[in-house]
Design an enzyme around this catalytic site. Sequence first.
Site, short mmCIF file in Angstrom:
data_model
loop_
_atom_site.label_atom_id
_atom_site.label_comp_id
_atom_site.label_asym_id
_atom_site.label_seq_id
_atom_site.Cartn_x
_atom_site.Cartn_y
_atom_site.Cartn_z
N GLU A 89 30.95 42.58 40.68
CA GLU A 89 30.40 42.80 42.09
C GLU A 89 29.89 44.09 42.55
O GLU A 89 28.85 44.16 42.88
CB GLU A 89 31.44 41.91 42.86
CG GLU A 89 31.36 42.22 44.53
CD GLU A 89 30.73 40.92 45.11
OE1 GLU A 89 31.56 40.04 44.88
OE2 GLU A 89 30.02 41.19 46.02
N ASP A 90 30.89 44.97 42.41
CA ASP A 90 30.83 46.17 43.03
C ASP A 90 30.28 47.32 42.02
O ASP A 90 30.15 48.37 42.52
CB ASP A 90 31.89 46.78 43.77
CG ASP A 90 32.31 45.49 44.70
OD1 ASP A 90 31.50 45.09 45.34
OD2 ASP A 90 33.45 45.64 45.27
#
Length: 733
Positions: A89-90
Site C-alpha cells: 500500500e505505502d
Amino acid sequence: MKIDLEAERKEILNRYKILIKACKRRLEKGDKEIIRKAFEVAVEAHKEMRRKSGEPYIYHPIAVAQICAEEIGLGATGIVCALLHDTVEDTDLTLEDVKGLFGEKVAQIINGLTKISGVIDNTSSIQAENFRKVLLTMSEDIRVILIKLADRLHNMRTLEHMKREKQMKIASETLFLYAPLAHRLGLNNIKTELEDLGLKYTNSDGYYDIAVKLQETEPQRKRFVQKFIEPLKEILGEQGFTFKIFGRPKSIYSIYNKTKTKGVAFEEIYDLFAIRIVIDTPLEQEKSDCWKVYSIITDFYHPSPERLRDWISTPKSNGYESLHTTVMGPEGKWVEVQIRTVRMDELAEKGYAAHWKYKDSAADKESNLENWLQRIREMLENPDPNALEFMDDFKLNLFSDELFAFTPKGDMKTLPVGATALDFAFEIHTKVGEQCIGAKVNFKLVPLSYEIKSGDQIEILTSNKQTPKEDWLGFVITAKAKSKIKSSLKEQRKKVAEEGREIMERKFYKNKLDFTLQNVNDFCAFLKIPSSQELFYRAALGNVDVKEIKEFVRFKNNPVKPGRKTATPKIEQLVTNARGSSDMLVIGDDMQKLDYKLSPCCNPIPGDDVFGFITVGEGIKIHRVNCPNAIKLLSNYAYRVVKAKWLNDQMISFLAGIKIIGTDELGLVNNITKIISNENNINMRSIKFDTDDGLFEGTIMIYVHDTKHLNHLMEVLKKVKGVTRVDRIDEKD
Ligand code: MN
C-alpha cells in the site's frame, strides 16, 4: 532536532528480537528464516518513512506482528504478513514482488489487507457499502481479519498523535465495526481494549470519569476480593486442585454502558469486577471438575438461581466456554464467579487462534467458526440495496447473545436471542423459510412470530403455495432471514411492476405523452418517486391517478412556475447559500459563520463538544460529540461531518433538560424550585415531578447559557437534602 540513526537501528533490532521471542514457541523449522526475511524487506521498504509521532515507521509493522504473535497467537505466515502489511500500500514494493519473495498465500493475504485499507483508510468516509466489501475481503482468509484487528489495535494505542477529527473518525469506526468483529471472533482482550480506547477518544469525559473512580475505589475492592477468596483458596487446595483465583475488573466501556443504558450511577453498579477461578485439569475431566468447583463455592456462598450460565455444555458460537454463577458474598453483595480451565481461559482471551493449539479437542468449535464465516459469505452474496440497513442487521447479529434450539431430528441450531420461528425456518433452509406457514414448538402449534426460547424443539410447517409477505420483515431478526425475505419481495415486485408498465404505457398514450425513458424519469421526479420500477409497481396497484398525469403534462409545457422542486440541492450549494446568518458557532475548516440547527436528539448547548452534520433537507445540524447517534454518523458519513466550535461571550439561552432522582423528602420540590428561581439568568420552561413509593423523580427543562452554567446548577441541586442523583438528559421533552 538531530536524530540518532545508529540508536534507532539498534532499537529496531531490539524490537525484532522481542518479537521473535514472543513467537518462538510456535515456530517450526525454517520459520525463523522467513520471518527474518520479511523483517528485512519491511525495514528496507519503509526506511524513509516516519509515523506521525516522529518514530521510524517500521516500529508499527513490528508492533502489529507482536500483537499477532502474543495476543492472537498467529503462526509464521501470519507474522510475515503482519510485518509486510503496509508495504504494498505505502511503498514501492508490489504485490508481484511479495509473491516472488514469499509465495502465493502471503501475497493473497497482503492483497486482502491492501484492499481493505484502500476502502477504509484512504477515503474520508466509510460507508456501509464499503463495510460490506471489507467483510467480503476478510472472509476469504481469517488471517486478514486478525491482522487488520492487530493493525487497528496498534493504531488505537497510538492515536494521541493524530488530529482531533481523525481521532473521532478512527475511534468511531473502531466502536462501530472492529470491536464487534473482535467480539465475534472471541478475541476478548482485544475487544475490551478497542472499546476502552474507542470510548476514550469519542467521549473522554465519560471515560476519565469512570477511570478515576475505578482507581479511587481500588483498595476497597482489593480488600473485598481478598476476603471473598480466602476461604475458597483453602478448600480448593485441600481438594487437590491446581488453580488460580483472582478478581477481574470489568472494562471501563462496559461500566460506562451500564450507567448509560440502565441509568444507574457508578456507585450502584455491583459487578464492577468478577471473581475468576482457573483450574489446571486434563481435558477429559474438565466438565466434572468445573462443576466440583461450583459445588465448593456454593457451599460457601449462596447462588442466585437465575444467574447460572453453563457455557461448558453448550459453548457460545464464538467458542467461549465457561461456567458463570452469581453468589451472595460478604457484606451482602452479589458477586459474579467465573469457573473455567486453563484451556478455556486461553481460548476466551485469545479467541480463534488459540484453537490451533488445542486442535484435536476444538475441532467442533472450529467448524462453528467456519460456519459463521460461511454465513457471512452467504449474507454478502445477497447484498441489500440499502447497505446501511444491512450493516445494522449484521451488527445486531454480531453483538447479540445466543440461544439454541433443536430440529425434530435433534440437530442443534444457534440463533440470536429474540429470534422467531420464522428465523429458525430460514436458518434451516431458504426454501423452508419462504414456504413457512407456521411451526410446532414442543408439539404445540405457534405462529410464525413465536419468539424462541433456548432448548425449544421446533418443527416448521410449509406449503408450496406460500410466499414471503411484507409484514414478515417485522417477525424476523436475523440478517439472513431479513435479506432473503427482502430479495424475494423484490422479485415479486418486479413481476407486478411488469404489468404496471403496460398500464402506464396506455395511460401515457391516452394523454398524448410519448412513452420514452426521459418522460418516464421526468414523471417519476415530478411525483418524487425514486425509480421507474416503483412507478410501475404503483400503477399496477392502481395508485397512479390520471389527474397526476394531466398535471405533469401541464408542468412539462410550462416548467417556469413549478409547484414542486425536482432536484435536491447539492451539499456545496447548501453550505454556501446558508452563509452568514448566525453568530454563535463557527463551522468548517476555515471556521465560517454558517446557518445551522441544533439537533433535537442530543440538544447541544454552548460549551458542549460538538460537530456539524450536513443533512440533505435541513442544512447543517449540530450534534454533541457524545450524542447517541454520533458514532453512526461519524463512521458512516464522515464526509458530511464538519467541524463546529462555539463562540464565546454569548448571553443567549439554550434549552437543556435535567433529571433529578431522590427520596421523597418533605419540601424537596419546594427546595428545588427555589434554588432554580434564585439562580441568576435561569428560566424554567417546564417541570414535572413524580413520586412512587417514597421514590422521587423530577424532570426540569430550563434555559441556560452554556455547560458551565448548567454544571454549576447541577452541583447545587446535588447538595439538596434527599436528592441522590442529578443527570443531564439528552432529549427534549
Ligand atoms: Mn498499518
